[in-house]
Design an enzyme around this catalytic site. Structure first.
Site, PDB file in Angstrom:
ATOM      1  N   ILE A 136       0.821  -1.213   0.000  1.00  0.00           N
ATOM      2  CA  ILE A 136       0.000   0.000   0.000  1.00  0.00           C
ATOM      3  C   ILE A 136       0.859   1.268   0.000  1.00  0.00           C
ATOM      4  O   ILE A 136       0.491   2.272  -0.614  1.00  0.00           O
ATOM      5  CB  ILE A 136      -1.024   0.004   1.167  1.00  0.00           C
ATOM      6  CG1 ILE A 136      -2.120   1.021   0.896  1.00  0.00           C
ATOM      7  CG2 ILE A 136      -0.370   0.255   2.522  1.00  0.00           C
ATOM      8  CD1 ILE A 136      -2.913   0.763  -0.365  1.00  0.00           C
TER       9      ILE A 136
ATOM     10  N   ASP B 228      -9.885  -8.092   6.590  1.00  0.00           N
ATOM     11  CA  ASP B 228      -8.970  -7.031   6.126  1.00  0.00           C
ATOM     12  C   ASP B 228      -9.602  -6.293   4.945  1.00  0.00           C
ATOM     13  O   ASP B 228      -9.705  -5.060   4.987  1.00  0.00           O
ATOM     14  CB  ASP B 228      -7.585  -7.591   5.772  1.00  0.00           C
ATOM     15  CG  ASP B 228      -6.684  -6.505   5.217  1.00  0.00           C
ATOM     16  OD1 ASP B 228      -6.116  -5.743   6.018  1.00  0.00           O
ATOM     17  OD2 ASP B 228      -6.597  -6.372   3.973  1.00  0.00           O
TER      18      ASP B 228
ATOM     19  N   LYS C  70      -5.632   1.680   7.591  1.00  0.00           N
ATOM     20  CA  LYS C  70      -6.723   0.882   8.146  1.00  0.00           C
ATOM     21  C   LYS C  70      -6.251  -0.560   8.310  1.00  0.00           C
ATOM     22  O   LYS C  70      -5.425  -0.990   7.524  1.00  0.00           O
ATOM     23  CB  LYS C  70      -7.974   0.949   7.280  1.00  0.00           C
ATOM     24  CG  LYS C  70      -7.793   0.680   5.805  1.00  0.00           C
ATOM     25  CD  LYS C  70      -7.602  -0.660   5.217  1.00  0.00           C
ATOM     26  CE  LYS C  70      -8.191  -1.903   5.697  1.00  0.00           C
ATOM     27  NZ  LYS C  70      -7.799  -3.051   4.778  1.00  0.00           N
TER      28      LYS C  70
ATOM     29  N   SER D 160      11.889   1.029   6.923  1.00  0.00           N
ATOM     30  CA  SER D 160      11.545  -0.346   6.573  1.00  0.00           C
ATOM     31  C   SER D 160      12.718  -1.236   6.927  1.00  0.00           C
ATOM     32  O   SER D 160      13.870  -0.860   6.721  1.00  0.00           O
ATOM     33  CB  SER D 160      11.248  -0.427   5.074  1.00  0.00           C
ATOM     34  OG  SER D 160      11.215  -1.773   4.677  1.00  0.00           O
ATOM     35  N   ARG D 161      12.389  -2.417   7.454  1.00  0.00           N
ATOM     36  CA  ARG D 161      13.454  -3.336   7.833  1.00  0.00           C
ATOM     37  C   ARG D 161      14.124  -3.919   6.605  1.00  0.00           C
ATOM     38  O   ARG D 161      15.302  -4.214   6.603  1.00  0.00           O
ATOM     39  CB  ARG D 161      12.882  -4.475   8.690  1.00  0.00           C
ATOM     40  CG  ARG D 161      12.199  -3.981   9.962  1.00  0.00           C
ATOM     41  CD  ARG D 161      11.330  -5.051  10.553  1.00  0.00           C
ATOM     42  NE  ARG D 161      10.390  -5.598   9.576  1.00  0.00           N
ATOM     43  CZ  ARG D 161       9.594  -6.618   9.772  1.00  0.00           C
ATOM     44  NH1 ARG D 161       9.606  -7.240  10.926  1.00  0.00           N
ATOM     45  NH2 ARG D 161       8.769  -7.039   8.845  1.00  0.00           N
TER      46      ARG D 161
HETATM   47  P1  NAP Z   1       2.518  -5.556   3.125  1.00  0.00           P
HETATM   48  O1  NAP Z   1       2.650  -5.488   1.636  1.00  0.00           O
HETATM   49  O2  NAP Z   1       2.729  -6.857   3.808  1.00  0.00           O
HETATM   50  O3  NAP Z   1       3.484  -4.456   3.716  1.00  0.00           O
HETATM   51  C1  NAP Z   1       3.600  -4.202   5.100  1.00  0.00           C
HETATM   52  C2  NAP Z   1       4.966  -3.651   5.379  1.00  0.00           C
HETATM   53  O4  NAP Z   1       5.077  -3.392   6.777  1.00  0.00           O
HETATM   54  C3  NAP Z   1       6.048  -4.652   5.016  1.00  0.00           C
HETATM   55  O5  NAP Z   1       6.616  -4.322   3.772  1.00  0.00           O
HETATM   56  C4  NAP Z   1       7.034  -4.526   6.153  1.00  0.00           C
HETATM   57  O6  NAP Z   1       8.163  -3.844   5.703  1.00  0.00           O
HETATM   58  C5  NAP Z   1       6.392  -3.686   7.243  1.00  0.00           C
HETATM   59  N1  NAP Z   1       6.354  -4.402   8.531  1.00  0.00           N
HETATM   60  C6  NAP Z   1       6.752  -3.911   9.718  1.00  0.00           C
HETATM   61  N2  NAP Z   1       6.574  -4.813  10.687  1.00  0.00           N
HETATM   62  C7  NAP Z   1       6.063  -5.897  10.106  1.00  0.00           C
HETATM   63  C8  NAP Z   1       5.682  -7.169  10.590  1.00  0.00           C
HETATM   64  N3  NAP Z   1       5.794  -7.487  11.891  1.00  0.00           N
HETATM   65  N4  NAP Z   1       5.204  -8.089   9.715  1.00  0.00           N
HETATM   66  C9  NAP Z   1       5.091  -7.790   8.400  1.00  0.00           C
HETATM   67  N5  NAP Z   1       5.446  -6.586   7.883  1.00  0.00           N
HETATM   68  C10 NAP Z   1       5.928  -5.652   8.732  1.00  0.00           C
HETATM   69  O7  NAP Z   1       1.070  -5.045   3.568  1.00  0.00           O
HETATM   70  P2  NAP Z   1       0.161  -3.958   2.842  1.00  0.00           P
HETATM   71  O8  NAP Z   1      -0.741  -4.659   1.868  1.00  0.00           O
HETATM   72  O9  NAP Z   1       0.964  -2.819   2.366  1.00  0.00           O
HETATM   73  O10 NAP Z   1      -0.789  -3.555   4.059  1.00  0.00           O
HETATM   74  C11 NAP Z   1      -0.325  -2.752   5.127  1.00  0.00           C
HETATM   75  C12 NAP Z   1      -1.544  -2.118   5.786  1.00  0.00           C
HETATM   76  O11 NAP Z   1      -2.225  -1.321   4.802  1.00  0.00           O
HETATM   77  C13 NAP Z   1      -2.571  -3.134   6.293  1.00  0.00           C
HETATM   78  O12 NAP Z   1      -3.147  -2.697   7.495  1.00  0.00           O
HETATM   79  C14 NAP Z   1      -3.620  -3.176   5.174  1.00  0.00           C
HETATM   80  O13 NAP Z   1      -4.911  -3.507   5.672  1.00  0.00           O
HETATM   81  C15 NAP Z   1      -3.568  -1.725   4.700  1.00  0.00           C
HETATM   82  N6  NAP Z   1      -4.034  -1.570   3.319  1.00  0.00           N
HETATM   83  C16 NAP Z   1      -3.588  -2.394   2.328  1.00  0.00           C
HETATM   84  C17 NAP Z   1      -4.100  -2.258   1.041  1.00  0.00           C
HETATM   85  C18 NAP Z   1      -3.623  -3.115  -0.114  1.00  0.00           C
HETATM   86  O14 NAP Z   1      -4.189  -3.006  -1.223  1.00  0.00           O
HETATM   87  N7  NAP Z   1      -2.610  -3.945   0.028  1.00  0.00           N
HETATM   88  C19 NAP Z   1      -5.055  -1.277   0.769  1.00  0.00           C
HETATM   89  C20 NAP Z   1      -5.423  -0.414   1.787  1.00  0.00           C
HETATM   90  C21 NAP Z   1      -4.913  -0.566   3.062  1.00  0.00           C
HETATM   91  P3  NAP Z   1       9.586  -4.246   6.260  1.00  0.00           P
HETATM   92  O15 NAP Z   1       9.590  -5.751   6.488  1.00  0.00           O
HETATM   93  O16 NAP Z   1      10.538  -3.851   5.220  1.00  0.00           O
HETATM   94  O17 NAP Z   1       9.735  -3.486   7.521  1.00  0.00           O
END
Ligand code: NAP
Length: 311
Positions: A17, A172, A94, A39-40
């Site tokens: 996101i 989610d 969110k 970011s880690r």
């Molecule tokens: P994602 O692709 O898994 O990315 C999350 C990022 O958070 C990872 O790249 C990670 O980066 C970091 N992170 C830090 N601590 C973490 C942990 N303990 N476990 C996993 N990752 C960790 O997820 P995302 O889809 O972007 O979603 C993130 C949030 O945005 C969620 O709450 C989701 O509901 C919301 N969201 C997502 C979307 C969508 O389309 N994907 C849309 C709207 C809202 P590092 O490992 O590099 O630190």
């Protein structure tokens, strides 16, 4: 931050996101300047200063005004509390947290610190939602049906956190529909009963069936499923005394008895405009209604075990 100077913002958690929506929205809004990323695992974006942890960023003393937390919900409270403690404004992706009580605690901390806390609900800014809300304001509503069916393998590949406790599973995406519902209907909504389907090898539901009502007794049904292949459904139908309202594609397309309207995707630009306004006005916006309905589904819902899910 001085008057008219851009808000110096750090984005924490560079996943799907952050890359798809936050960075373009920040780049397109002159009220913000991307001052740092955290970011880690990800590497720096061009010459934007990059840190492995929020602690490393804050301990380094870089001048900063705000953070956008784009991590999974399970780690968001600790990051938000640290940022509020450092006097920064906070944008929460969110859902705003993994529990209701931690979001309430953050709201209290933000109030005491005098910073702006924004619990964002991007789907509320989908193009069809505001006109749908206005159209429904004076209608008699007979029933509401939500069909939110998508393919988890397409939209959440390899996201382990989403299946862990606090990751919400199929809620989610489902919470996006609930954020629209609670914003669009003129009366409060509450949960009556729910059935949650949990794969035998996972801690979070892959499907859910919810029965809700508003305070006028309007029946509301929600069909949530992550096992949908082929055409995907993010639809809300509202039957009224003046005909049926249909919000499709997650709120982007609105069909009323008079015709269909569709505009460009403005969700994240609108979220950042709202965040800038809140900061300017010294206010917070923390609505937990959608998370409350999800928490109630976990509290009240019957659980059934279904076949294991493998990515
Ligand atoms: P994602 O692709 O898994 O990315 C999350 C990022 O958070 C990872 O790249 C990670 O980066 C970091 N992170 C830090 N601590 C973490 C942990 N303990 N476990 C996993 N990752 C960790 O997820 P995302 O889809 O972007 O979603 C993130 C949030 O945005 C969620 O709450 C989701 O509901 C919301 N969201 C997502 C979307 C969508 O389309 N994907 C849309 C709207 C809202 P590092 O490992 O590099 O630190």
């Amino acid at each position: 931050m001085t008057a008219n100077a851009p808000i110096r913002l750090a984005v924490v958690g560079i996943g799907k996101i952050a890359r798809d929506q936050h960075f373009p929205a920040i780049a397109g809004n002159p009220d913000f300047r991307l001052a740092a990323t955290v970011s880690r695992q990800a590497t720096a974006l061009g010459d934007v200063p990059h840190f492995a942890t929020l602690d490393a960023l804050l301990d380094g003393g870089m001048p900063l005004d705000a953070v956008a937390l784009c991590t999974p919900p399970q780690v968001r409270y600790a990051l938000a509390a640290r940022a509020i403690g450092a006097g920064l404004h906070v944008f929460l992706e969110k859902p705003p947290g993994a529990t209701l009580s931690e979001v309430t605690a953050l709201r209290t901390q933000a109030g005491a610190a005098g910073i702006s806390l924004f619990a964002s609900w991007h789907s509320r800014y989908a193009a069809g939602v505001a006109p749908a809300r206005a159209w429904l304001a004076n209608r008699h509503i007979d029933r509401v049906s939500i069909i939110w069916r998508e393919d988890v393998r397409v939209w959440h590949p390899g996201q382990a956190w989403i299946w862990e406790p606090g990751g919400l599973g199929v809620f989610d995406p489902g919470i996006n529909a609930l954020s629209i519902l609670t914003h669009m209907l003129p009366r409060p909504v509450f949960l009556q009963d729910a059935t949650l389907s949990l794969p035998e090898n996972r801690a979070a539901p892959i499907a859910a069936d919810l029965r809700l009502s508003d305070t006028a007794g309007t029946p509301i049904h929600m069909d949530l499923d992550w096992r949908q292949t082929g055409p995907q459904s993010w639809d809300i139908f509202v039957e009224t005394d003046a005909g049926t309202l249909h919000l499709a594609r997650g709120g982007a397309v609105l069909t009323l008895p008079t015709g269909t309207q569709q505009s460009a995707d403005i969700e994240y630009p609108e979220l950042y405009a709202r965040f800038a306004d809140l900061i300017q006005q010294g206010r917070s916006d923390v609505d937990t209604d959608p998370l409350c309905l999800v928490a109630d589904a976990f509290l009240r819902g019957k659980r059934i075990t279904v076949e294991p899910f493998h990515d």
